[in-house]
Design a protein around this motif. Sequence first.
Motif, short mmCIF file in Angstrom:
data_model
loop_
_atom_site.label_atom_id
_atom_site.label_comp_id
_atom_site.label_asym_id
_atom_site.label_seq_id
_atom_site.Cartn_x
_atom_site.Cartn_y
_atom_site.Cartn_z
N PHE A 89 28.53 50.54 37.97
CA PHE A 89 29.35 51.71 37.68
C PHE A 89 30.74 51.27 37.24
N GLY A 90 31.27 51.95 36.23
CA GLY A 90 32.61 51.65 35.75
C GLY A 90 33.34 52.92 35.37
N LEU A 91 34.66 52.82 35.25
CA LEU A 91 35.45 53.97 34.81
C LEU A 91 35.20 54.22 33.33
N ALA A 92 35.03 55.48 32.98
CA ALA A 92 34.70 55.83 31.59
C ALA A 92 35.87 56.54 30.93
N ASP A 93 37.10 56.36 31.48
CA ASP A 93 38.22 57.16 30.98
C ASP A 93 38.71 56.71 29.61
N ASP A 94 38.49 55.46 29.24
CA ASP A 94 38.79 55.09 27.86
C ASP A 94 37.49 54.66 27.19
N ALA A 95 37.31 55.11 25.95
CA ALA A 95 36.06 54.83 25.24
C ALA A 95 35.89 53.32 25.09
N HIS A 96 34.78 52.80 25.58
CA HIS A 96 34.54 51.37 25.43
C HIS A 96 33.05 51.07 25.48
N HIS A 97 32.71 49.91 25.03
CA HIS A 97 31.34 49.42 25.12
C HIS A 97 31.37 48.21 26.06
N HIS A 98 30.28 47.48 26.15
CA HIS A 98 30.21 46.46 27.19
C HIS A 98 29.63 45.13 26.71
N ALA A 99 30.20 44.04 27.23
CA ALA A 99 29.59 42.72 27.11
C ALA A 99 29.20 42.31 28.53
N VAL A 100 27.95 41.93 28.71
CA VAL A 100 27.41 41.65 30.04
C VAL A 100 26.99 40.19 30.13
N CYS A 101 27.40 39.51 31.22
CA CYS A 101 26.89 38.16 31.47
C CYS A 101 25.53 38.28 32.13
N ALA A 102 24.50 37.78 31.47
CA ALA A 102 23.15 37.88 32.01
C ALA A 102 22.98 36.95 33.21
N ASP A 130 26.71 57.02 21.78
CA ASP A 130 27.68 57.84 22.49
C ASP A 130 29.01 57.10 22.50
N PRO A 131 30.06 57.68 21.90
CA PRO A 131 31.33 56.96 21.80
C PRO A 131 32.00 56.72 23.14
N SER A 132 31.60 57.43 24.19
CA SER A 132 32.26 57.22 25.48
C SER A 132 31.72 55.98 26.18
N GLY A 133 30.79 55.29 25.56
CA GLY A 133 30.32 54.06 26.17
C GLY A 133 29.28 54.30 27.24
N HIS A 134 28.52 55.35 27.11
CA HIS A 134 27.41 55.62 28.03
C HIS A 134 26.36 54.53 27.86
N PRO A 135 25.32 54.57 28.66
CA PRO A 135 24.25 53.57 28.50
C PRO A 135 23.71 53.53 27.07
N THR A 136 23.92 54.61 26.33
CA THR A 136 23.45 54.63 24.95
C THR A 136 24.41 53.90 24.03
N GLY A 137 25.56 53.45 24.56
CA GLY A 137 26.51 52.70 23.76
C GLY A 137 26.02 51.28 23.50
N VAL A 138 26.91 50.44 23.03
CA VAL A 138 26.54 49.08 22.68
C VAL A 138 26.72 48.16 23.88
N VAL A 139 25.69 47.41 24.24
CA VAL A 139 25.79 46.41 25.29
C VAL A 139 25.44 45.05 24.67
N VAL A 140 26.38 44.11 24.73
CA VAL A 140 26.16 42.76 24.22
C VAL A 140 25.89 41.86 25.42
N TYR A 141 24.73 41.21 25.44
CA TYR A 141 24.39 40.32 26.55
C TYR A 141 24.68 38.88 26.18
N GLY A 142 25.16 38.12 27.15
CA GLY A 142 25.45 36.71 26.92
C GLY A 142 25.68 36.00 28.24
N ARG A 143 26.47 34.93 28.22
CA ARG A 143 26.79 34.21 29.45
C ARG A 143 28.29 33.99 29.51
N CYS A 144 28.88 34.24 30.68
CA CYS A 144 30.33 34.08 30.83
C CYS A 144 30.68 32.59 30.92
N ARG A 145 31.98 32.31 30.84
CA ARG A 145 32.43 30.91 30.85
C ARG A 145 31.99 30.20 32.12
#
Length: 152
Positions: A89-102, A130-145
Amino acid sequence: MSTSGADRVDAALRRSRRAGLRNTAARRAILDELARAVGDQGHLTATRLHHALLARGLTVELSTVHRVLAQLVELGIAHTVPVGRTVTFGLADDAHHHAVCAGCGDIRQLPAAAVAASVAAARAAGIEADPSGHPTGVVVYGRCRRCRTTTH
Ligand SMILES: [Zn+2]
Ligand SMILES: [Zn+2]
């Protein structure tokens, strides 16, 4: 970041109050933890939130955390991104998408502008993101540093 965590919490509390919800200590604390997480892990699981509330000395049931989170999502104050088998869960107050470390599940916010081309391409293909970054937004998966440099 132009908006401070406290401002974001206040704005979210005003919104939930307008929607007729009582601003309980649990709701305030959950919003506070979500606002704190923005620059860190970005999103939190219900379990992590529950632990954070207990660490503050609040006696709340995990079911209460789930109920408050569901209400916040319903109001569009929070949104969810699935990571593996859990939901974060995250705050959705500013429109954003997500990059996730798998690897570890940490989430970073991507500004809406950073994925504008992907959203436009999806729209051209007939899928409206969905511009508000809902699950239908863009999620980029990768690995963090940290996960890239950790050898198991
Ligand atoms: Zn988010
Ligand atoms: Zn990681």
